[in-house]
Design a protein around this motif. Sequence first.
Motif, PDB file in Angstrom:
ATOM      1  N   UNK A 328       0.793  -1.283  -0.080  1.00  0.00           N
ATOM      2  CA  UNK A 328       0.204  -0.076   0.032  1.00  0.00           C
ATOM      3  C   UNK A 328       0.923   1.332   0.005  1.00  0.00           C
ATOM      4  N   UNK A 329       0.992   1.871  -1.030  1.00  0.00           N
ATOM      5  CA  UNK A 329       2.112   3.259  -1.239  1.00  0.00           C
ATOM      6  C   UNK A 329       1.259   4.107  -2.081  1.00  0.00           C
ATOM      7  N   UNK A 330       1.470   5.337  -1.539  1.00  0.00           N
ATOM      8  CA  UNK A 330       0.867   6.499  -2.114  1.00  0.00           C
ATOM      9  C   UNK A 330       0.817   6.554  -3.336  1.00  0.00           C
ATOM     10  N   UNK A 331      -0.167   6.894  -4.143  1.00  0.00           N
ATOM     11  CA  UNK A 331      -0.581   7.182  -5.406  1.00  0.00           C
ATOM     12  C   UNK A 331       0.541   8.504  -6.002  1.00  0.00           C
ATOM     13  N   UNK A 390      -3.707  -5.696 -12.969  1.00  0.00           N
ATOM     14  CA  UNK A 390      -2.947  -5.903 -14.380  1.00  0.00           C
ATOM     15  C   UNK A 390      -3.167  -4.419 -14.899  1.00  0.00           C
ATOM     16  N   UNK A 391      -4.362  -3.796 -14.868  1.00  0.00           N
ATOM     17  CA  UNK A 391      -4.651  -2.505 -15.536  1.00  0.00           C
ATOM     18  C   UNK A 391      -3.872  -1.400 -14.774  1.00  0.00           C
ATOM     19  N   UNK A 395      -1.275   0.974 -16.688  1.00  0.00           N
ATOM     20  CA  UNK A 395      -1.201   2.315 -16.612  1.00  0.00           C
ATOM     21  C   UNK A 395       0.160   3.128 -15.805  1.00  0.00           C
ATOM     22  N   UNK A 396       0.430   2.488 -14.773  1.00  0.00           N
ATOM     23  CA  UNK A 396       1.516   3.262 -14.250  1.00  0.00           C
ATOM     24  C   UNK A 396       2.706   3.047 -15.296  1.00  0.00           C
ATOM     25  N   UNK A 397       2.828   2.047 -16.176  1.00  0.00           N
ATOM     26  CA  UNK A 397       3.762   2.197 -17.222  1.00  0.00           C
ATOM     27  C   UNK A 397       3.803   3.153 -18.124  1.00  0.00           C
ATOM     28  N   UNK A 417       5.435   0.998 -10.813  1.00  0.00           N
ATOM     29  CA  UNK A 417       5.303  -0.068 -11.779  1.00  0.00           C
ATOM     30  C   UNK A 417       6.368  -1.032 -11.989  1.00  0.00           C
ATOM     31  N   UNK A 418       7.519  -0.717 -11.656  1.00  0.00           N
ATOM     32  CA  UNK A 418       8.769  -1.743 -12.067  1.00  0.00           C
ATOM     33  C   UNK A 418       9.095  -2.299 -10.482  1.00  0.00           C
TER      34      UNK A 418
END
Length: 457
Positions: A328-331, A390-391, A395-397, A417-418
């Motif tokens: 759980x990391x901040x967006x 997965x979406x 999206x992050x990528x 993402x990575x």
Amino acid sequence: MGINLLNPSSLGYLEFPNVSTMESTSYGCTLGKRKGFAFSRKPLALPPAKQQCSSSLIDEEWHIAYSNARKPNLDVIRSRNGKITVSNISLMPLAKAKIYRTYGFQEGEGTYGSVFRVIDSAFPDRELVMKISLANSNFFAEVSALHALNHERKTPNIPTLHDWFISDQLPPDNRYWSSVSEKIRNAPQFKNLFKTKSPFGYLVLEKANAGSLSNFSQNHISNGTPPQEIWKMIDTILFQLVFTAAALPESAIIHRDIGGSNIMLTAVDDPNRWWYFRVGKQLFRFLRPTVKPVLIDYGSAHILEVGSSMKTDFRFTTLRYRAPEMIFLSSSPSGLLQPVFAPPTDLFSIALSILEMILGDFTAHSRGNKYQNHPFLRHDPPPLLAMKLKELSQKLKTDENDLSLDYVHRTWAGTLHSGFITVDEGVLMARYIWGMYIELGIPNNRKWPGVEETSIW
């Protein structure tokens, strides 16, 4: 009958021949034992005319000095972030000349290397393993962590570092060492062996002889061992693990990859009746245990220095032992929940490892029930959750490469993402998160400030 921890063969392990009773005739040579041969009880010199009879013995040995073995200064290597190349080898100090023997028995294979049983000719009675990997930042992180822990000696629950060195060569192609070299060439960790510029790293450690913590239930609880013996053993192992969780940061080490398969059990060989443990100013004393857990695999370890940050850009820990703060990391890059790998993060992994010790191997499946022993992974999530994860990763990528976003946001999207929300972990991550919801409920900002502003939430 319970498993005898002092008899590793009861766990199905192959044993080396008894080095004190081996005869030279077992090698097809009846002219006597070669001078300095590690398995000889009373070394005898060979007449010059009979030297050829010892050739088969020489073929089983690895004189590391003949393989350009080096032992660089750790402080210098750390100042370069563990980055060295084969071209640097000639500038480094020579390693101490040693002779190692092996029968090619492979103990294990992990993310960073392959492990084989070995014998040091100078100390033939010691049970040792050699971990072979690339001499990159992970290798030097492990060497540095083990060197610090062995020096500080704040806990007995770490492997003894017997020796380490690097080389631009694999072991020689003779007898059993050739099979070791062949296994290294074919191991997945070395798939880019001929493209990399890194030398090989060799770690020689004490060998644990009673299996891993993840197999404790199978080896002890499920085989009819009396409950009182089991719980006594669990009690001593549990205390040692919790103490080790405190001892690591006191030695300025965060492990970052703790799990049941990275905690080995070994019989205790110690004449002292009492063991003493100190946490801060508090001193604990209890009777010497018959078995101790040994925390291994320090390739992801972080050495804490004055002013150093515990913030990370990668998750490190295997998902089934991973703490929520690595999920759980901040967006937003300025959000409350940043990826900080602190000592409590290791403690969460130790807690799950203790559950695995009691409940059974977390990777076990039975009668169509996946991960039946894991408190979170055993729950089947709705298919929609895996699809959403997965979406999110995709999206992050996309955001990482979106030039309409500022640099900080693009970098943050790339980090998430990575390093934390990857496509390859999507299905298993869905099980983990869903299981946490079933077992622990849905977190909120009142209980965990900032959690509602995370992409996972």
